[in-house]
Design a protein around this motif. Structure first.
Motif, PDB file in Angstrom:
ATOM      1  N   ARG A 294       0.152  35.644 -37.936  1.00  0.00           N
ATOM      2  CA  ARG A 294      -1.168  35.013 -37.877  1.00  0.00           C
ATOM      3  C   ARG A 294      -1.014  33.806 -36.970  1.00  0.00           C
ATOM      4  NH1 ARG A 294      -6.029  36.455 -37.749  1.00  0.00           N
ATOM      5  NH2 ARG A 294      -7.492  35.044 -38.700  1.00  0.00           N
ATOM      6  N   ARG A 295      -1.830  33.723 -35.920  1.00  0.00           N
ATOM      7  CA  ARG A 295      -1.704  32.674 -34.908  1.00  0.00           C
ATOM      8  C   ARG A 295      -3.007  31.889 -34.768  1.00  0.00           C
ATOM      9  NH1 ARG A 295       2.589  33.510 -31.197  1.00  0.00           N
ATOM     10  NH2 ARG A 295       3.766  35.401 -31.649  1.00  0.00           N
ATOM     11  N   GLN A 296      -2.867  30.689 -34.210  1.00  0.00           N
ATOM     12  CA  GLN A 296      -4.047  29.862 -33.912  1.00  0.00           C
ATOM     13  C   GLN A 296      -3.887  29.293 -32.508  1.00  0.00           C
ATOM     14  OE1 GLN A 296      -4.771  26.575 -36.571  1.00  0.00           O
ATOM     15  NE2 GLN A 296      -6.890  26.410 -35.916  1.00  0.00           N
ATOM     16  N   CYS A 297      -4.977  29.362 -31.751  1.00  0.00           N
ATOM     17  CA  CYS A 297      -4.997  28.836 -30.390  1.00  0.00           C
ATOM     18  C   CYS A 297      -5.241  27.324 -30.444  1.00  0.00           C
ATOM     19  CB  CYS A 297      -6.100  29.528 -29.587  1.00  0.00           C
ATOM     20  SG  CYS A 297      -6.307  28.840 -27.927  1.00  0.00           S
ATOM     21  N   PRO A 298      -4.385  26.515 -29.803  1.00  0.00           N
ATOM     22  CA  PRO A 298      -4.601  25.063 -29.814  1.00  0.00           C
ATOM     23  C   PRO A 298      -5.787  24.632 -28.946  1.00  0.00           C
ATOM     24  CG  PRO A 298      -2.670  25.604 -28.509  1.00  0.00           C
ATOM     25  CD  PRO A 298      -3.155  26.887 -29.127  1.00  0.00           C
ATOM     26  N   ALA A 299      -6.197  25.483 -28.008  1.00  0.00           N
ATOM     27  CA  ALA A 299      -7.301  25.124 -27.113  1.00  0.00           C
ATOM     28  C   ALA A 299      -8.654  25.341 -27.775  1.00  0.00           C
ATOM     29  CB  ALA A 299      -7.211  25.919 -25.815  1.00  0.00           C
ATOM     30  N   CYS A 300      -8.889  26.541 -28.313  1.00  0.00           N
ATOM     31  CA  CYS A 300     -10.210  26.839 -28.873  1.00  0.00           C
ATOM     32  C   CYS A 300     -10.219  26.815 -30.402  1.00  0.00           C
ATOM     33  CB  CYS A 300     -10.737  28.187 -28.373  1.00  0.00           C
ATOM     34  SG  CYS A 300      -9.860  29.629 -29.009  1.00  0.00           S
ATOM     35  N   GLY A 301      -9.048  26.777 -31.014  1.00  0.00           N
ATOM     36  CA  GLY A 301      -8.962  26.681 -32.469  1.00  0.00           C
ATOM     37  C   GLY A 301      -9.142  28.006 -33.210  1.00  0.00           C
ATOM     38  N   ARG A 302      -9.420  29.079 -32.491  1.00  0.00           N
ATOM     39  CA  ARG A 302      -9.650  30.369 -33.165  1.00  0.00           C
ATOM     40  C   ARG A 302      -8.329  30.993 -33.590  1.00  0.00           C
ATOM     41  NH1 ARG A 302     -14.471  33.493 -30.291  1.00  0.00           N
ATOM     42  NH2 ARG A 302     -14.457  34.572 -32.270  1.00  0.00           N
ATOM     43  N   ARG A 303      -8.413  31.818 -34.631  1.00  0.00           N
ATOM     44  CA  ARG A 303      -7.235  32.483 -35.171  1.00  0.00           C
ATOM     45  C   ARG A 303      -7.250  33.967 -34.812  1.00  0.00           C
ATOM     46  NH1 ARG A 303      -6.185  29.810 -41.119  1.00  0.00           N
ATOM     47  NH2 ARG A 303      -6.082  27.666 -40.345  1.00  0.00           N
ATOM     48  N   PHE A 304      -6.055  34.516 -34.673  1.00  0.00           N
ATOM     49  CA  PHE A 304      -5.927  35.946 -34.397  1.00  0.00           C
ATOM     50  C   PHE A 304      -4.581  36.433 -34.926  1.00  0.00           C
ATOM     51  CE2 PHE A 304      -4.507  33.505 -30.763  1.00  0.00           C
ATOM     52  CZ  PHE A 304      -3.355  34.134 -30.306  1.00  0.00           C
ATOM     53  N   THR A 305      -4.457  37.735 -35.038  1.00  0.00           N
ATOM     54  CA  THR A 305      -3.248  38.348 -35.580  1.00  0.00           C
ATOM     55  C   THR A 305      -2.550  39.161 -34.498  1.00  0.00           C
ATOM     56  OG1 THR A 305      -4.259  38.507 -37.768  1.00  0.00           O
ATOM     57  CG2 THR A 305      -2.379  39.948 -37.350  1.00  0.00           C
ATOM     58  N   THR A 306      -1.225  39.086 -34.476  1.00  0.00           N
ATOM     59  CA  THR A 306      -0.435  39.932 -33.586  1.00  0.00           C
ATOM     60  C   THR A 306       0.543  40.732 -34.435  1.00  0.00           C
ATOM     61  OG1 THR A 306       1.233  38.212 -33.229  1.00  0.00           O
ATOM     62  CG2 THR A 306      -0.577  38.334 -31.637  1.00  0.00           C
ATOM     63  N   ILE A 307       0.919  41.868 -33.929  1.00  0.00           N
ATOM     64  CA  ILE A 307       1.934  42.687 -34.588  1.00  0.00           C
ATOM     65  C   ILE A 307       3.039  42.921 -33.582  1.00  0.00           C
ATOM     66  CG2 ILE A 307       2.450  44.915 -35.643  1.00  0.00           C
ATOM     67  CD1 ILE A 307      -0.425  44.953 -36.677  1.00  0.00           C
ATOM     68  N   GLU A 308       4.234  42.533 -33.946  1.00  0.00           N
ATOM     69  CA  GLU A 308       5.386  42.700 -33.071  1.00  0.00           C
ATOM     70  C   GLU A 308       6.210  43.858 -33.598  1.00  0.00           C
ATOM     71  OE1 GLU A 308       7.505  39.014 -32.749  1.00  0.00           O
ATOM     72  OE2 GLU A 308       5.637  37.890 -32.559  1.00  0.00           O
ATOM     73  N   GLN A 309       6.577  44.758 -32.691  1.00  0.00           N
ATOM     74  CA  GLN A 309       7.342  45.930 -33.074  1.00  0.00           C
ATOM     75  C   GLN A 309       8.516  46.085 -32.120  1.00  0.00           C
ATOM     76  OE1 GLN A 309       5.190  49.689 -32.958  1.00  0.00           O
ATOM     77  NE2 GLN A 309       6.046  50.157 -34.958  1.00  0.00           N
ATOM     78  N   MET A 310       9.650  46.515 -32.664  1.00  0.00           N
ATOM     79  CA  MET A 310      10.823  46.731 -31.834  1.00  0.00           C
ATOM     80  C   MET A 310      10.507  47.819 -30.805  1.00  0.00           C
ATOM     81  SD  MET A 310      14.606  48.092 -32.927  1.00  0.00           S
ATOM     82  CE  MET A 310      14.049  49.714 -33.416  1.00  0.00           C
ATOM     83  N   GLN A 311      10.803  47.549 -29.555  1.00  0.00           N
ATOM     84  CA  GLN A 311      10.593  48.530 -28.492  1.00  0.00           C
ATOM     85  C   GLN A 311      11.767  49.493 -28.488  1.00  0.00           C
ATOM     86  OE1 GLN A 311       8.030  49.070 -26.136  1.00  0.00           O
ATOM     87  NE2 GLN A 311       9.233  50.897 -25.790  1.00  0.00           N
TER      88      GLN A 311
ATOM     89  N   LEU B  27      17.084  53.928 -18.260  1.00  0.00           N
ATOM     90  CA  LEU B  27      16.399  53.549 -19.492  1.00  0.00           C
ATOM     91  C   LEU B  27      14.902  53.745 -19.323  1.00  0.00           C
ATOM     92  CD1 LEU B  27      18.201  50.162 -20.239  1.00  0.00           C
ATOM     93  CD2 LEU B  27      18.770  52.405 -21.139  1.00  0.00           C
ATOM     94  N   GLU B  28      14.249  54.266 -20.373  1.00  0.00           N
ATOM     95  CA  GLU B  28      12.792  54.370 -20.352  1.00  0.00           C
ATOM     96  C   GLU B  28      12.270  54.135 -21.757  1.00  0.00           C
ATOM     97  OE1 GLU B  28      11.392  58.962 -20.811  1.00  0.00           O
ATOM     98  OE2 GLU B  28      12.122  58.402 -18.840  1.00  0.00           O
ATOM     99  N   PRO B  29      11.071  53.574 -21.881  1.00  0.00           N
ATOM    100  CA  PRO B  29      10.518  53.336 -23.217  1.00  0.00           C
ATOM    101  C   PRO B  29      10.250  54.657 -23.934  1.00  0.00           C
ATOM    102  CG  PRO B  29       9.099  52.384 -21.496  1.00  0.00           C
ATOM    103  CD  PRO B  29      10.206  53.112 -20.819  1.00  0.00           C
ATOM    104  N   PHE B  30      10.440  54.651 -25.249  1.00  0.00           N
ATOM    105  CA  PHE B  30      10.130  55.841 -26.040  1.00  0.00           C
ATOM    106  C   PHE B  30       8.641  56.139 -25.928  1.00  0.00           C
ATOM    107  CE2 PHE B  30       8.507  57.723 -29.957  1.00  0.00           C
ATOM    108  CZ  PHE B  30       9.272  58.875 -30.017  1.00  0.00           C
ATOM    109  N   ASN B  31       8.324  57.421 -25.796  1.00  0.00           N
ATOM    110  CA  ASN B  31       6.933  57.840 -25.665  1.00  0.00           C
ATOM    111  C   ASN B  31       6.696  59.007 -26.628  1.00  0.00           C
ATOM    112  OD1 ASN B  31       4.444  58.904 -24.919  1.00  0.00           O
ATOM    113  ND2 ASN B  31       4.803  58.619 -22.733  1.00  0.00           N
ATOM    114  N   ARG B  32       5.978  58.731 -27.720  1.00  0.00           N
ATOM    115  CA  ARG B  32       5.709  59.760 -28.721  1.00  0.00           C
ATOM    116  C   ARG B  32       4.948  60.928 -28.109  1.00  0.00           C
ATOM    117  NH1 ARG B  32       2.530  58.412 -34.247  1.00  0.00           N
ATOM    118  NH2 ARG B  32       4.053  56.757 -34.285  1.00  0.00           N
ATOM    119  N   ASP B  33       4.044  60.659 -27.170  1.00  0.00           N
ATOM    120  CA  ASP B  33       3.272  61.732 -26.530  1.00  0.00           C
ATOM    121  C   ASP B  33       4.181  62.695 -25.766  1.00  0.00           C
ATOM    122  OD1 ASP B  33       0.881  60.751 -27.521  1.00  0.00           O
ATOM    123  OD2 ASP B  33       0.463  59.550 -25.733  1.00  0.00           O
ATOM    124  N   LYS B  34       5.268  62.187 -25.207  1.00  0.00           N
ATOM    125  CA  LYS B  34       6.210  63.038 -24.489  1.00  0.00           C
ATOM    126  C   LYS B  34       6.920  63.990 -25.465  1.00  0.00           C
ATOM    127  CE  LYS B  34       9.755  62.619 -20.946  1.00  0.00           C
ATOM    128  NZ  LYS B  34      10.536  61.696 -20.129  1.00  0.00           N
TER     129      LYS B  34
END
Length: 155
Positions: free
Chosen positions: A28-45, A55-62
């Motif tokens: 859960r994050r907050q922007c210091p400029a506008c004060g609004r909050r938002f959520t990010t999700i970080e996932q291991m690549q 090396l290439e990123p995993f691609n489920r569609d492939k």
């Protein structure tokens, strides 16, 4: 991390939680400029290491695309293919390694595909394991029969 509202390039983390059984982190994050909050999700690549070392990123569609070819003409739905792709990705993530050899992707496909459709499994295995003659097919069929795999997808 850019604010999705004002595009400011900075944000402050208010709260972090493990999500998806440890596969990702929800912040859960907050922007210091506008004060609004938002959520990010970080996932291991997940990165796939090809035989050539590239090396290439995993691609489920492939993964799904490759399995779809083996399932041509078989009673396998797109939903089943999507679930198989998800199972493969979850299996690779469960290894705990960010870099996965391409051979491990093929191995991760085999068991869920065997449960889904034996004929599609044989098609996929014949390419993946480089079957050279009919004896290779017969040996794999014997393994399937020995595992008690009878019924749909076997004939």
């Amino acid at each position: 991390m850019h604010c999705p509202y004002c595009r400011n390039g900075d944000s402050r983390v208010l709260d972090s939680r493990v999500a998806e059984d440890g596969a990702s982190i929800r912040r859960r994050r907050q922007c210091p400029a506008c004060g609004r909050r938002f959520t990010t999700i970080e996932q291991m690549q997940l990165t796939i290491v090809k035989k050539s070392g590239v090396l290439e990123p995993f691609n489920r569609d492939k993964v799904i695309s490759g399995v779809r070819k083996a399932c041509t003409g078989r009673p396998v739905t797109e939903d089943q293919l999507a679930r198989l792709g998800q199972q493969v990705e979850e299996s690779l993530r469960a290894s705990g390694s960010a870099e996965v050899p391409s051979e491990q992707v093929g191995v991760a496909i085999l068991e869920p595909l065997r449960r889904l459709d034996a004929v599609a499994y044989l098609r996929f295995a014949s390419v993946y394991r480089h079957f050279q003659c009919m004896d290779d097919f017969l040996a794999e069929i014997a393994v399937l029969q020995g595992a008690g795999h009878e019924g749909p997808g076997t004939g």
